[in-house]
Design an enzyme around this catalytic site. Structure first.
Site, PDB file in Angstrom:
ATOM      1  N   GLY A  10      10.792  11.179  41.533  1.00  0.00           N
ATOM      2  CA  GLY A  10      10.223   9.835  41.055  1.00  0.00           C
ATOM      3  C   GLY A  10       9.570   9.227  42.352  1.00  0.00           C
ATOM      4  CB  ILE A  12      12.004   4.751  44.390  1.00  0.00           C
ATOM      5  CG1 ILE A  12      11.309   3.590  43.643  1.00  0.00           C
ATOM      6  CG2 ILE A  12      12.929   3.852  45.465  1.00  0.00           C
ATOM      7  CD1 ILE A  12      11.920   2.129  43.111  1.00  0.00           C
ATOM      8  CG  ASP A  31      12.817  13.723  38.831  1.00  0.00           C
ATOM      9  OD1 ASP A  31      12.758  12.907  39.542  1.00  0.00           O
ATOM     10  OD2 ASP A  31      12.539  13.636  37.578  1.00  0.00           O
ATOM     11  N   GLY A  36       9.243  11.320  36.724  1.00  0.00           N
ATOM     12  CA  GLY A  36       8.962  12.105  38.217  1.00  0.00           C
ATOM     13  C   GLY A  36       7.988  13.156  37.984  1.00  0.00           C
ATOM     14  CB  THR A  95      17.844   7.595  30.237  1.00  0.00           C
ATOM     15  OG1 THR A  95      17.402   8.581  29.254  1.00  0.00           O
ATOM     16  CG2 THR A  95      17.755   8.453  31.530  1.00  0.00           C
ATOM     17  CE1 TYR A 149      15.330  -0.070  33.338  1.00  0.00           C
ATOM     18  CE2 TYR A 149      14.152  -2.494  34.090  1.00  0.00           C
ATOM     19  CZ  TYR A 149      14.541  -1.166  34.450  1.00  0.00           C
ATOM     20  OH  TYR A 149      14.477  -0.729  35.500  1.00  0.00           O
ATOM     21  CE  LYS A 153      18.129   0.596  36.011  1.00  0.00           C
ATOM     22  NZ  LYS A 153      18.696   1.946  36.945  1.00  0.00           N
TER      23      LYS A 153
END
Ligand code: UDP
Length: 319
Positions: A10, A12, A31, A36, A95, A149, A153
């Site tokens: 990806g 980062i 990945d 990515g 995910t 989202y 997280k």
């Protein structure tokens, strides 16, 4: 040291791989190439210290094998970008939550250190800036999918801290604030690469809302430097850190900066949020990190200015 990066191809992840290789580590990267790209790591593929595996973090057999070989895991694999979250909410939630569950469960079997990459989104629409790590999260209703989202997280953070407290798993949580740089794609909604592409092509720059909302954009090299230092610091274990920049800019001013640095004559076009995303979309008006905690821990200060970052993105897109 052997390290594993999930989401290693990806934007980062690929910069983090470069940094770790530079420091003499052996890097395993996994990945699933959903967001990515192989081109992000093409320059690393000939390096014998870099091993890439095309696979998903949901594959417990693959993950168990890789985790058994590594001392530290940088967990970056996740669904990212507001556009993707609105378009694919099931994937985002699954995910982010199940992927992190698998990584933490397997890391715990071998007591490997895990760096969990979280986001400034976890603060939600809290309007009290700057955001301190101990501040409240304020979310909108579940019918507005954007908040899924932030919630997914936040669950990752809760789970990581639970593993730390209950099972003594060494974890460090980092909350990233609008990371930008070469290799970031605008496909999933990120504003800086979107504006740069639009300006270079002479297309209108699409400002959502009235453009008075602001952000602090952080260069990816500042971000990965901070992540690696925190991973090396025993006192960071069990802690949450903001990683960001203190340079605040409104989206209107950003559009003007990008136009100027690109030498572009593009117009600025205002698009209501309802049209850009979905009816009733809620944006975060401002988002500024408090950087005191990370400064105390590792002496972190952002080194790369917004203008320099925009220049790097312009050069990347020109290439
Ligand atoms: N934005 C915009 N035009 C675009 C993409 C994004 O005006 O083409 C705005 C978006 O509504 C938000 C800000 O730019 O207010 C930053 O968006 P991004 O998706 O990069 O990051 P966010 O902070 O929302 O996670």
């Amino acid at each position: 040291m052997k390290v594993l990066i999930t989401g290693g191809a990806g934007f980062i992840g690929s910069h983090l791989a470069e940094k770790l290789l530079e420091q003499g580590h052996h890097v395993f990267a996994v990945d699933n190439l959903s967001t990515g790209k192989l081109e992000n790591i093409v320059h690393l593929r000939g390096n014998p210290e870099f091993e890439f595996f095309a696979g998903t973090i949901m594959d417990e057999i693959l993950m168990a094998e890789m985790i058994s070989q590594c001392e530290t895991i940088f967990h970056l694999a996740a669904a990212v970008g507001v556009r993707l979250i609105i378009d694919k909410p099931v994937d985002t939630i699954e995910t982010n939550i199940m992927g992190s569950e698998i990584v933490l469960k397997l890391a715990n079997r071998r007591k490997r250190k895990v760096i969990i990459t979280s986001t400034s989104e976890v603060y939600g629409k809290n309007e009290q800036v700057p955001f301190k790590e101990s501040d409240d999260s304020v979310y909108g209703p579940t019918v507005k999918s954007r908040w899924s989202y932030a919630c997914s997280k936040a669950i990752d953070e809760f789970l990581a801290l639970a593993y730390y407290r209950e099972k003594k798993l060494p974890v460090v949580i980092v909350r990233l604030f609008n990371t930008i740089g070469a290799r970031q794609t605008g496909e999933y909604g990120m504003v800086v690469p979107t504006f740069v592409k639009q300006a270079l092509m002479g297309h209108p720059l699409t400002v959502f809302g009235d453009g008075s909302q602001s952000r602090c954009f952080t260069n990816v090299r500042d971000v990965v430097r901070a992540m690696v230092s925190l991973a090396e610091n025993p006192e960071a274990v069990g802690q949450v850190y903001n990683i960001g920049s203190s340079e605040v800019i409104t989206i209107n001013d950003l559009a003007c900066r990008v136009k100027e640095l690109c030498g572009s004559k593009s117009e600025i076009q205002y698009i209501p949020y309802d049209k850009a995303f979905e009816a009733g979309f809620e944006d975060m008006y401002q988002r500024v990190p408090d950087l005191l905690k990370i400064h105390d821990a590792i002496g972190y200060k952002p080194m790369i200015s917004l203008d320099q970052s925009i220049q790097e993105i312009i050069e990347y897109y020109k290439r």
